[in-house]
Scaffold this motif. Structure first.
Motif, PDB file in Angstrom:
ATOM      1  N   ALA A   1       0.842  -1.191   0.000  1.00 36.73           N
ATOM      2  CA  ALA A   1       0.000   0.000   0.000  1.00 36.73           C
ATOM      3  C   ALA A   1       0.879   1.243   0.000  1.00 36.73           C
ATOM      4  N   MET A   2       0.360   2.328  -0.569  1.00 36.96           N
ATOM      5  CA  MET A   2       1.101   3.586  -0.609  1.00 36.96           C
ATOM      6  C   MET A   2       0.091   4.726  -0.654  1.00 36.96           C
ATOM      7  N   ALA A   3       0.479   5.837  -0.055  1.00 42.00           N
ATOM      8  CA  ALA A   3      -0.335   7.050  -0.095  1.00 42.00           C
ATOM      9  C   ALA A   3       0.588   8.201  -0.460  1.00 42.00           C
TER      10      ALA A   3
ATOM     11  N   ALA B   1      -3.216   8.944   5.855  1.00 48.70           N
ATOM     12  CA  ALA B   1      -3.494   7.708   5.120  1.00 48.70           C
ATOM     13  C   ALA B   1      -2.337   6.727   5.281  1.00 48.70           C
ATOM     14  N   LYS B   2      -1.092   7.228   5.192  1.00 52.11           N
ATOM     15  CA  LYS B   2       0.077   6.357   5.372  1.00 52.11           C
ATOM     16  C   LYS B   2       0.060   5.719   6.754  1.00 52.11           C
ATOM     17  N   THR B   3      -0.257   6.504   7.760  1.00 48.40           N
ATOM     18  CA  THR B   3      -0.311   5.978   9.126  1.00 48.40           C
ATOM     19  C   THR B   3      -1.346   4.864   9.223  1.00 48.40           C
TER      20      THR B   3
ATOM     21  N   LYS C   1      -0.464   0.861   9.859  1.00 48.72           N
ATOM     22  CA  LYS C   1      -1.051   0.195  11.026  1.00 48.72           C
ATOM     23  C   LYS C   1      -1.744  -1.120  10.642  1.00 48.72           C
ATOM     24  N   HIS C   2      -2.294  -1.174   9.439  1.00 47.68           N
ATOM     25  CA  HIS C   2      -3.089  -2.340   9.029  1.00 47.68           C
ATOM     26  C   HIS C   2      -2.432  -3.223   7.967  1.00 47.68           C
ATOM     27  N   HIS C   3      -1.270  -2.859   7.460  1.00 47.45           N
ATOM     28  CA  HIS C   3      -0.721  -3.548   6.288  1.00 47.45           C
ATOM     29  C   HIS C   3      -0.470  -5.032   6.481  1.00 47.45           C
ATOM     30  N   GLU C   4      -0.197  -5.473   7.687  1.00 50.21           N
ATOM     31  CA  GLU C   4       0.095  -6.891   7.896  1.00 50.21           C
ATOM     32  C   GLU C   4      -1.111  -7.785   7.604  1.00 50.21           C
ATOM     33  N   SER C   5      -2.300  -7.234   7.673  1.00 49.92           N
ATOM     34  CA  SER C   5      -3.501  -8.041   7.409  1.00 49.92           C
ATOM     35  C   SER C   5      -3.862  -8.083   5.928  1.00 49.92           C
ATOM     36  N   PHE C   6      -3.240  -7.251   5.091  1.00 44.36           N
ATOM     37  CA  PHE C   6      -3.647  -7.147   3.688  1.00 44.36           C
ATOM     38  C   PHE C   6      -3.517  -8.461   2.920  1.00 44.36           C
TER      39      PHE C   6
ATOM     40  N   LEU D   1      -8.488   6.832   2.594  1.00 42.82           N
ATOM     41  CA  LEU D   1      -8.913   8.072   1.940  1.00 42.82           C
ATOM     42  C   LEU D   1      -9.651   8.980   2.922  1.00 42.82           C
ATOM     43  N   ASN D   2     -10.494   8.386   3.741  1.00 45.51           N
ATOM     44  CA  ASN D   2     -11.276   9.150   4.701  1.00 45.51           C
ATOM     45  C   ASN D   2     -10.371   9.879   5.700  1.00 45.51           C
TER      46      ASN D   2
END
Length: 109
Positions: A4-6, A14-16, A20-25, A41-42
């Protein structure tokens, strides 16, 4: 390898979120990944601005599917699930109270 990238204005939030969630992707299904993207995005919008199908678009690019843009009715389902925003998150720094142990700074030179 990036999952993922922002980039762009206000992308830090968005990066934060993504970090925080990237390991579940890797184990998340497509709908879950789309929800993560919309949540990220939100995080980039002001607290008084909400995502809508008029100001948001999501495109799915996959090795197993054809490129496709989510239609408004499908995107709305993801927007409806967004976490509520914290209105305090956008408070300007000058309005933030000083730390309790902050000492006055002598600027008389």
């Amino acid at each position: 390898e990036y999952y993922a990238m922002a980039i762009g204005g206000r992308s830090t939030s968005a990066k934060t979120y993504l970090e925080k969630h990237h390991e579940s992707f890797a184990s998340t299904d497509l709908n879950g990944l789309i929800q993560h993207a919309v949540e990220a995005l939100n995080k980039t919008t002001a607290s008084d601005t909400n995502l809508s199908v008029k100001n948001t678009g999501v495109v799915v690019i996959s090795t197993s599917e054809k490129y496709r843009e989510l239609p408004a009715d499908e995107l709305q389902k993801f927007i409806d699930k967004l976490e509520k925003k914290d209105p305090e998150a956008d408070a300007p720094m000058e309005d933030a109270p000083p730390p309790a142990d902050a000492a006055a700074m002598d600027t008389s030179g």
